[in-house]
Design a protein around this motif. Structure first.
Motif, PDB file in Angstrom:
ATOM      1  N   VAL A   1      -7.235  48.094  45.542  1.00 37.51           N
ATOM      2  CA  VAL A   1      -6.664  48.423  44.126  1.00 37.51           C
ATOM      3  C   VAL A   1      -7.507  47.992  43.135  1.00 37.51           C
ATOM      4  CG1 VAL A   1      -4.674  48.666  42.555  1.00 37.51           C
ATOM      5  CG2 VAL A   1      -4.189  49.279  45.094  1.00 37.51           C
ATOM      6  N   ALA A   2      -7.693  46.638  43.269  1.00 37.72           N
ATOM      7  CA  ALA A   2      -8.402  45.935  42.486  1.00 37.72           C
ATOM      8  C   ALA A   2      -9.913  46.617  42.298  1.00 37.72           C
ATOM      9  CB  ALA A   2      -8.228  44.502  42.629  1.00 37.72           C
ATOM     10  N   TYR A   3     -10.470  46.647  43.435  1.00 31.54           N
ATOM     11  CA  TYR A   3     -11.619  47.325  43.577  1.00 31.54           C
ATOM     12  C   TYR A   3     -11.637  48.699  42.724  1.00 31.54           C
ATOM     13  CZ  TYR A   3     -16.342  48.668  45.644  1.00 31.54           C
ATOM     14  OH  TYR A   3     -17.582  49.082  45.681  1.00 31.54           O
ATOM     15  N   SER A   4     -10.874  49.522  43.071  1.00 26.76           N
ATOM     16  CA  SER A   4     -10.693  50.649  42.551  1.00 26.76           C
ATOM     17  C   SER A   4     -10.582  50.592  40.909  1.00 26.76           C
ATOM     18  CB  SER A   4      -9.437  51.686  43.111  1.00 26.76           C
ATOM     19  OG  SER A   4      -9.217  52.699  42.307  1.00 26.76           O
ATOM     20  N   ALA A   5      -9.993  49.657  40.645  1.00 25.56           N
ATOM     21  CA  ALA A   5      -9.946  49.609  38.935  1.00 25.56           C
ATOM     22  C   ALA A   5     -11.322  48.860  38.345  1.00 25.56           C
ATOM     23  CB  ALA A   5      -8.798  48.529  38.615  1.00 25.56           C
TER      24      ALA A   5
ATOM     25  N   SER B   1     -20.605  40.430  34.917  1.00 28.41           N
ATOM     26  CA  SER B   1     -20.844  41.249  33.941  1.00 28.41           C
ATOM     27  C   SER B   1     -19.429  41.765  33.432  1.00 28.41           C
ATOM     28  CB  SER B   1     -21.716  42.303  34.330  1.00 28.41           C
ATOM     29  OG  SER B   1     -21.220  43.181  35.135  1.00 28.41           O
ATOM     30  N   LEU B   2     -18.344  41.884  34.178  1.00 23.26           N
ATOM     31  CA  LEU B   2     -17.046  42.313  33.766  1.00 23.26           C
ATOM     32  C   LEU B   2     -15.933  41.224  33.522  1.00 23.26           C
ATOM     33  CD1 LEU B   2     -16.789  45.625  35.811  1.00 23.26           C
ATOM     34  CD2 LEU B   2     -17.324  45.274  33.437  1.00 23.26           C
ATOM     35  N   ALA B   3     -16.544  39.931  33.491  1.00 25.39           N
ATOM     36  CA  ALA B   3     -15.428  38.819  33.675  1.00 25.39           C
ATOM     37  C   ALA B   3     -14.730  38.777  32.437  1.00 25.39           C
ATOM     38  CB  ALA B   3     -16.375  37.439  33.892  1.00 25.39           C
ATOM     39  N   GLU B   4     -15.282  39.454  31.398  1.00 24.14           N
ATOM     40  CA  GLU B   4     -14.419  39.239  30.157  1.00 24.14           C
ATOM     41  C   GLU B   4     -13.321  40.258  30.036  1.00 24.14           C
ATOM     42  OE1 GLU B   4     -16.794  40.424  26.823  1.00 24.14           O
ATOM     43  OE2 GLU B   4     -18.045  38.438  26.890  1.00 24.14           O
ATOM     44  N   ASP B   5     -13.572  41.323  30.911  1.00 23.25           N
ATOM     45  CA  ASP B   5     -12.258  42.527  31.143  1.00 23.25           C
ATOM     46  C   ASP B   5     -11.563  42.317  32.159  1.00 23.25           C
ATOM     47  OD1 ASP B   5     -13.394  43.784  29.140  1.00 23.25           O
ATOM     48  OD2 ASP B   5     -15.113  44.568  30.222  1.00 23.25           O
ATOM     49  N   ALA B   6     -11.553  41.036  32.756  1.00 19.32           N
ATOM     50  CA  ALA B   6     -10.690  40.989  34.046  1.00 19.32           C
ATOM     51  C   ALA B   6      -9.321  41.069  33.730  1.00 19.32           C
ATOM     52  CB  ALA B   6     -10.914  39.427  34.541  1.00 19.32           C
ATOM     53  N   GLU B   7      -8.746  40.613  32.538  1.00 13.83           N
ATOM     54  CA  GLU B   7      -7.296  40.577  32.562  1.00 13.83           C
ATOM     55  C   GLU B   7      -6.857  42.341  32.411  1.00 13.83           C
ATOM     56  OE1 GLU B   7      -3.407  39.736  31.860  1.00 13.83           O
ATOM     57  OE2 GLU B   7      -4.901  38.520  32.416  1.00 13.83           O
ATOM     58  N   ASP B   8      -7.780  43.023  31.695  1.00  9.32           N
ATOM     59  CA  ASP B   8      -7.554  44.331  31.399  1.00  9.32           C
ATOM     60  C   ASP B   8      -7.363  45.042  33.032  1.00  9.32           C
ATOM     61  OD1 ASP B   8      -7.104  44.263  28.637  1.00  9.32           O
ATOM     62  OD2 ASP B   8      -9.456  44.665  28.490  1.00  9.32           O
ATOM     63  N   LEU B   9      -8.519  44.605  33.694  1.00  7.57           N
ATOM     64  CA  LEU B   9      -8.565  44.902  35.215  1.00  7.57           C
ATOM     65  C   LEU B   9      -7.443  44.720  36.009  1.00  7.57           C
ATOM     66  CD1 LEU B   9     -12.427  44.378  35.447  1.00  7.57           C
ATOM     67  CD2 LEU B   9     -11.343  46.752  35.369  1.00  7.57           C
ATOM     68  N   VAL B  10      -6.705  43.624  35.751  1.00 12.39           N
ATOM     69  CA  VAL B  10      -5.384  43.351  36.409  1.00 12.39           C
ATOM     70  C   VAL B  10      -4.405  44.114  36.036  1.00 12.39           C
ATOM     71  CG1 VAL B  10      -3.793  41.395  36.414  1.00 12.39           C
ATOM     72  CG2 VAL B  10      -6.088  40.885  36.769  1.00 12.39           C
TER      73      VAL B  10
ATOM     74  N   LEU C   1      -2.659  40.208  42.454  1.00 17.19           N
ATOM     75  CA  LEU C   1      -3.686  41.026  41.943  1.00 17.19           C
ATOM     76  C   LEU C   1      -4.973  40.391  40.943  1.00 17.19           C
ATOM     77  CD1 LEU C   1      -1.470  43.987  40.640  1.00 17.19           C
ATOM     78  CD2 LEU C   1      -3.349  44.252  42.196  1.00 17.19           C
ATOM     79  N   GLU C   2      -4.302  39.242  40.388  1.00 18.68           N
ATOM     80  CA  GLU C   2      -5.602  38.513  39.729  1.00 18.68           C
ATOM     81  C   GLU C   2      -6.673  38.007  40.634  1.00 18.68           C
ATOM     82  OE1 GLU C   2      -3.458  35.443  37.349  1.00 18.68           O
ATOM     83  OE2 GLU C   2      -2.490  36.978  36.003  1.00 18.68           O
ATOM     84  N   ARG C   3      -6.074  37.343  41.859  1.00 23.40           N
ATOM     85  CA  ARG C   3      -6.950  36.783  42.915  1.00 23.40           C
ATOM     86  C   ARG C   3      -7.840  37.834  43.354  1.00 23.40           C
ATOM     87  NH1 ARG C   3      -3.006  34.815  46.236  1.00 23.40           N
ATOM     88  NH2 ARG C   3      -1.832  33.517  44.555  1.00 23.40           N
ATOM     89  N   ALA C   4      -7.057  39.171  43.552  1.00 20.32           N
ATOM     90  CA  ALA C   4      -8.029  40.229  44.352  1.00 20.32           C
ATOM     91  C   ALA C   4      -9.033  40.687  43.053  1.00 20.32           C
ATOM     92  CB  ALA C   4      -6.933  41.525  44.467  1.00 20.32           C
ATOM     93  N   VAL C   5      -8.854  40.904  42.051  1.00 18.62           N
ATOM     94  CA  VAL C   5      -9.452  41.103  40.836  1.00 18.62           C
ATOM     95  C   VAL C   5     -10.694  40.205  40.730  1.00 18.62           C
ATOM     96  CG1 VAL C   5      -9.854  41.578  38.336  1.00 18.62           C
ATOM     97  CG2 VAL C   5      -8.067  42.819  39.792  1.00 18.62           C
TER      98      VAL C   5
ATOM     99  N   THR D   1      11.739  39.532  38.651  1.00 18.43           N
ATOM    100  CA  THR D   1      10.844  38.809  37.987  1.00 18.43           C
ATOM    101  C   THR D   1      10.000  38.058  38.816  1.00 18.43           C
ATOM    102  OG1 THR D   1      12.692  38.781  36.164  1.00 18.43           O
ATOM    103  CG2 THR D   1      10.568  37.289  36.043  1.00 18.43           C
ATOM    104  N   GLN D   2      10.731  37.294  39.773  1.00 12.64           N
ATOM    105  CA  GLN D   2       9.937  36.386  40.561  1.00 12.64           C
ATOM    106  C   GLN D   2       8.703  37.152  41.487  1.00 12.64           C
ATOM    107  OE1 GLN D   2      12.809  34.467  42.884  1.00 12.64           O
ATOM    108  NE2 GLN D   2      13.026  32.740  41.379  1.00 12.64           N
ATOM    109  N   ARG D   3       9.149  38.364  41.987  1.00  8.05           N
ATOM    110  CA  ARG D   3       8.297  39.362  42.680  1.00  8.05           C
ATOM    111  C   ARG D   3       7.372  39.964  41.776  1.00  8.05           C
ATOM    112  NH1 ARG D   3       6.767  42.125  46.575  1.00  8.05           N
ATOM    113  NH2 ARG D   3       6.913  44.121  46.991  1.00  8.05           N
ATOM    114  N   HIS D   4       7.565  40.353  40.544  1.00  7.49           N
ATOM    115  CA  HIS D   4       6.550  40.735  39.623  1.00  7.49           C
ATOM    116  C   HIS D   4       5.432  39.679  39.457  1.00  7.49           C
ATOM    117  CE1 HIS D   4       4.656  41.599  35.698  1.00  7.49           C
ATOM    118  NE2 HIS D   4       4.841  42.770  36.162  1.00  7.49           N
ATOM    119  N   GLN D   5       6.022  38.440  39.038  1.00 10.82           N
ATOM    120  CA  GLN D   5       4.993  37.115  38.962  1.00 10.82           C
ATOM    121  C   GLN D   5       4.066  37.230  40.155  1.00 10.82           C
ATOM    122  OE1 GLN D   5       7.743  34.164  37.718  1.00 10.82           O
ATOM    123  NE2 GLN D   5       7.618  34.900  35.591  1.00 10.82           N
TER     124      GLN D   5
END
Length: 80
Positions: A74-78, A38-47, A27-31, A17-21
């Motif tokens: 990975v974030a850039y690819s998404a 223009s995609l800021a609204e979709d940031a959570e979906d991208l994560v 990933l949130e930072r990378a995204v 659980t700690q590792r997942h968090q």
């Protein structure tokens, strides 16, 4: 009384659980770094998409670490 196996299993769940968090925060930072405004609204979906791609591409075990550069890729690819 808990057996040693039960205690080990419980501690593994906590570590997973700690590792997942931690992975999700990274990933949130990378995204955020690669996501255009223009995609800021979709940031959570991208994560979420990034996390799915990461877990699909690499079967992560409790010992493996992922570099910041790989997370950014990975974030850039998404985002694309």
């Amino acid at each position: 009384m808990d057996t040693l196996d039960e205690l080990n299993a419980a501690s593994n769940v906590v570590l997973d659980t700690q590792r997942h968090q931690e992975l999700r925060r990274d990933l949130e930072r990378a995204v955020r770094r690669v996501c255009p405004k223009s995609l800021a609204e979709d940031a959570e979906d991208l994560v979420q998409e990034s996390l799915i791609r990461l877990l699909t591409a690499r079967k992560l075990d409790s010992e493996s670490r992922v570099s910041a550069a790989y997370l950014k890729k990975v974030a850039y690819s998404a985002v694309i």
